[in-house]
Structure formats: structure tokens, C-alpha cells
Design a protein around this motif. Structure first.
Motif, PDB file in Angstrom:
ATOM      1  N   GLN A  49      36.787 -63.794 -14.309  1.00  8.67           N
ATOM      2  CA  GLN A  49      36.257 -62.838 -13.349  1.00  8.67           C
ATOM      3  C   GLN A  49      34.742 -62.951 -13.357  1.00  8.67           C
ATOM      4  O   GLN A  49      34.084 -62.459 -14.251  1.00  8.67           O
ATOM      5  CB  GLN A  49      36.631 -61.395 -13.723  1.00  8.67           C
ATOM      6  N   VAL A  59      39.298 -62.674 -19.142  1.00  8.18           N
ATOM      7  CA  VAL A  59      40.344 -61.814 -19.690  1.00  8.18           C
ATOM      8  C   VAL A  59      41.663 -62.577 -19.746  1.00  8.18           C
ATOM      9  O   VAL A  59      41.962 -63.384 -18.865  1.00  8.18           O
ATOM     10  CB  VAL A  59      40.520 -60.525 -18.868  1.00  8.18           C
ATOM     11  N   SER A  62      46.955 -58.885 -17.970  1.00  4.82           N
ATOM     12  CA  SER A  62      46.907 -57.691 -17.139  1.00  4.82           C
ATOM     13  C   SER A  62      47.289 -56.474 -17.976  1.00  4.82           C
ATOM     14  O   SER A  62      48.309 -56.487 -18.687  1.00  4.82           O
ATOM     15  CB  SER A  62      47.870 -57.834 -15.959  1.00  4.82           C
ATOM     16  N   TYR A  63      46.498 -55.430 -17.879  1.00  2.00           N
ATOM     17  CA  TYR A  63      46.696 -54.223 -18.686  1.00  2.00           C
ATOM     18  C   TYR A  63      47.832 -53.385 -18.100  1.00  2.00           C
ATOM     19  O   TYR A  63      47.618 -52.405 -17.392  1.00  2.00           O
ATOM     20  CB  TYR A  63      45.394 -53.430 -18.742  1.00  2.00           C
ATOM     21  N   TYR A 191      38.889 -54.693 -20.402  1.00  2.00           N
ATOM     22  CA  TYR A 191      37.809 -54.724 -19.411  1.00  2.00           C
ATOM     23  C   TYR A 191      38.264 -53.930 -18.187  1.00  2.00           C
ATOM     24  O   TYR A 191      39.316 -54.223 -17.618  1.00  2.00           O
ATOM     25  CB  TYR A 191      37.493 -56.171 -19.018  1.00  2.00           C
ATOM     26  N   THR A 192      37.465 -52.930 -17.812  1.00  2.00           N
ATOM     27  CA  THR A 192      37.828 -52.114 -16.643  1.00  2.00           C
ATOM     28  C   THR A 192      36.754 -52.235 -15.572  1.00  2.00           C
ATOM     29  O   THR A 192      36.780 -53.153 -14.765  1.00  2.00           O
ATOM     30  CB  THR A 192      38.073 -50.655 -17.050  1.00  2.00           C
ATOM     31  N   THR A 219      42.679 -56.661 -18.582  1.00  2.00           N
ATOM     32  CA  THR A 219      41.904 -55.974 -17.558  1.00  2.00           C
ATOM     33  C   THR A 219      42.833 -55.081 -16.740  1.00  2.00           C
ATOM     34  O   THR A 219      43.998 -55.425 -16.519  1.00  2.00           O
ATOM     35  CB  THR A 219      41.180 -56.953 -16.618  1.00  2.00           C
ATOM     36  N   SER A 220      42.296 -53.948 -16.321  1.00  5.79           N
ATOM     37  CA  SER A 220      43.052 -53.044 -15.467  1.00  5.79           C
ATOM     38  C   SER A 220      42.801 -53.337 -14.001  1.00  5.79           C
ATOM     39  O   SER A 220      43.407 -52.717 -13.119  1.00  5.79           O
ATOM     40  CB  SER A 220      42.666 -51.584 -15.774  1.00  5.79           C
ATOM     41  N   GLN A 221      41.898 -54.283 -13.715  1.00  7.89           N
ATOM     42  CA  GLN A 221      41.630 -54.668 -12.349  1.00  7.89           C
ATOM     43  C   GLN A 221      42.732 -55.576 -11.838  1.00  7.89           C
ATOM     44  O   GLN A 221      43.131 -56.520 -12.520  1.00  7.89           O
ATOM     45  CB  GLN A 221      40.274 -55.368 -12.234  1.00  7.89           C
TER      46      GLN A 221
END
Length: 224
Positions: A49, A59, A62-63, A191-192, A219-221
Motif C-alpha cells: 500500500q 501488510v 486482511s484484518y 495498519y488502519t 490492515t482493515s482497509q
């Protein structure tokens, strides 16, 4: 292998088996085979990213789902052993990316002393240890210090996250007297919005220390 040797090996395996921290099944590794498969499904197809970010961010997953459960267990259920496989998977994926380099020093995002005492460990530091054991990179656990006991970030808006982290970090003992000659690679668990990465990087950069990016487990993105 003789029958006697096989019997001894069987007894050793029995005593060495532990319980999977996610499903409580018997296992002789950190996770059982089923949970390992579920975790591997959380790996991102495109982990880098860097678009519209001040720092390159890498990352692993996926969170969500089993990976979210694993990180929660690591942080809040006293399961520090979970950090080892996660850090190894992150390292192996990073080593195959264009961001990989041997000319960096790894610094984990620190916890405030009170929170670390309560938890017993810093999950980012444990992840960084296994990451470095796989990559061969040098680890500086105390490159940064968290001087402010910040509020938990997950319920805060992006603006509140920035305000919450204002003045949170300062130079750690590892870098107070000896500035690193190589740039720093930050390590965190999640990472958010990027607020933690930005503030941590700015703290180092204000002291003349270059920061080349951050790696994180999840990451939560939304992306894949």
C-alpha cells in the motif's frame, strides 16, 4: 527406524503437543492445520500500500475472520506465541516484494510502559523478533518510546486518532546517543488509517533519522 525408537518418538510427540490457541485442538505447532489454512486464506494478493501514503506500507493480510481472531488472542488473551508464525509469514512475503532490502533497521511500534506491564509483552516487538529472525535484519526494540498513555485507537475517527497520538512518541534509548546510519523500517500488528505510522515516522525524522516504510500483519482497509 527401530520399533523402540518409534515408540520413544511417539511418546515425545505426545508430551510436546500443545493446544491450538484459536480452536483448542491438539497440535505440535503454533496453530492446528485447519486454523493455519484459515489464516493463510486471509493473506492479501497485493500486500503493498503506497498510493497516496507518505510512507510505503506493506501488510500481509486482511484484518478479518481468523486473522482478526488471532491478533485479538495475541493482544488480549495472553497468547504471545501467536506472534512467531505471523512474523515469519510477514517476513517471507516481504522478502519477495520490491520493498525488500537489507539496508534497514527494524523498530517495533512501542507500547506505553503501563500497558506493556499489564499485558506482559509488546506484540509488535514479538512480531518484529520473528520477522528479523527470518529476514536477518537488525532489530532495535527501543528505537522508539511511547511517552503518552494513549486511548485505544479502534473506536476513534481518523481525526481523533491523530489528536490521540499527538506527542505520543519520543526517541528511544537505542537511538538517543547513537543515530542509525541506515533507515528505519517500522513494524506493527495492524495498519488502519496510517496515523500511528505517520506520527512514529515524524518522531524519528525530526531527529534526522530516515524512515523507509512500515510492515504490519494486517490492515482493515479493504483491498486484496
Amino acid at each position: 527406524m527401530s520399533r523402540w525408537t518409534r515408540n520413544i518418538q511417539g511418546l515425545l510427540n505426545l508430551f510436546l503437543e500443545s493446544r491450538c490457541p484459536l480452536c483448542d485442538r491438539s497440535t505440535n505447532t503454533e496453530f492446528c492445520l485447519d486454523c493455519t489454512r484459515q489464516l493463510q486464506r486471509c493473506q492479501l494478493t497485493h500486500p503493498q500500500q503506497s498510493e497516496q501514503q507518505p510512507l510505503p506500507i506493506f501488510v500481509w493480510g486482511s484484518y478479518q475472520g481468523t486473522l482478526k481472531r488471532a491478533i485479538s488472542s495475541l493482544k488480549y488473551e495472553n497468547q504471545p506465541q501467536i506472534a512467531h508464525p505471523l512474523g515469519i509469514w510477514l517476513a517471507k512475503s516481504w522478502l519477495t516484494s520490491p520493498l525488500a532490502t537489507s539496508q534497514v533497521i527494524v523498530v517495533p511500534i512501542p507500547l506505553h510502559a503501563n500497558r506493556q506491564k499489564q499485558r506482559g509483552y509488546n506484540q509488535a516487538a514479538l512480531i518484529a523478533e520473528s520477522f528479523c529472525s527470518c529476514t536477518g535484519l537488525k532489530l532495535q526494540k527501543s528505537g522508539l518510546m511511547r511517552q503518552k498513555a494513549t486511548e485505544a485507537q479502534f473506536n476513534l475517527s481518523p481525526q481523533q486518532r491523530e489528536q490521540n497520538l499527538n506527542g505520543a512518541f519520543e526517541l528511544g534509548i537505542d537511538f538517543c546517543y547513537h543515530r542509525p546510519k541506515m533507515p528505519v523500517l517500522l513494524v506493527d500488528d495492524i495498519y488502519t488509517t496510517g496515523a500511528t505510522a505517520r506520527v512514529a515516522a515524524q518522531t524519528l525524522q525530526k531527529q534526522g533519522i530516515a524512515v523507509c516504510g512500515m510492515v504490519a500483519i494486517a490492515t482493515s482497509q479493504g483491498h486484496n
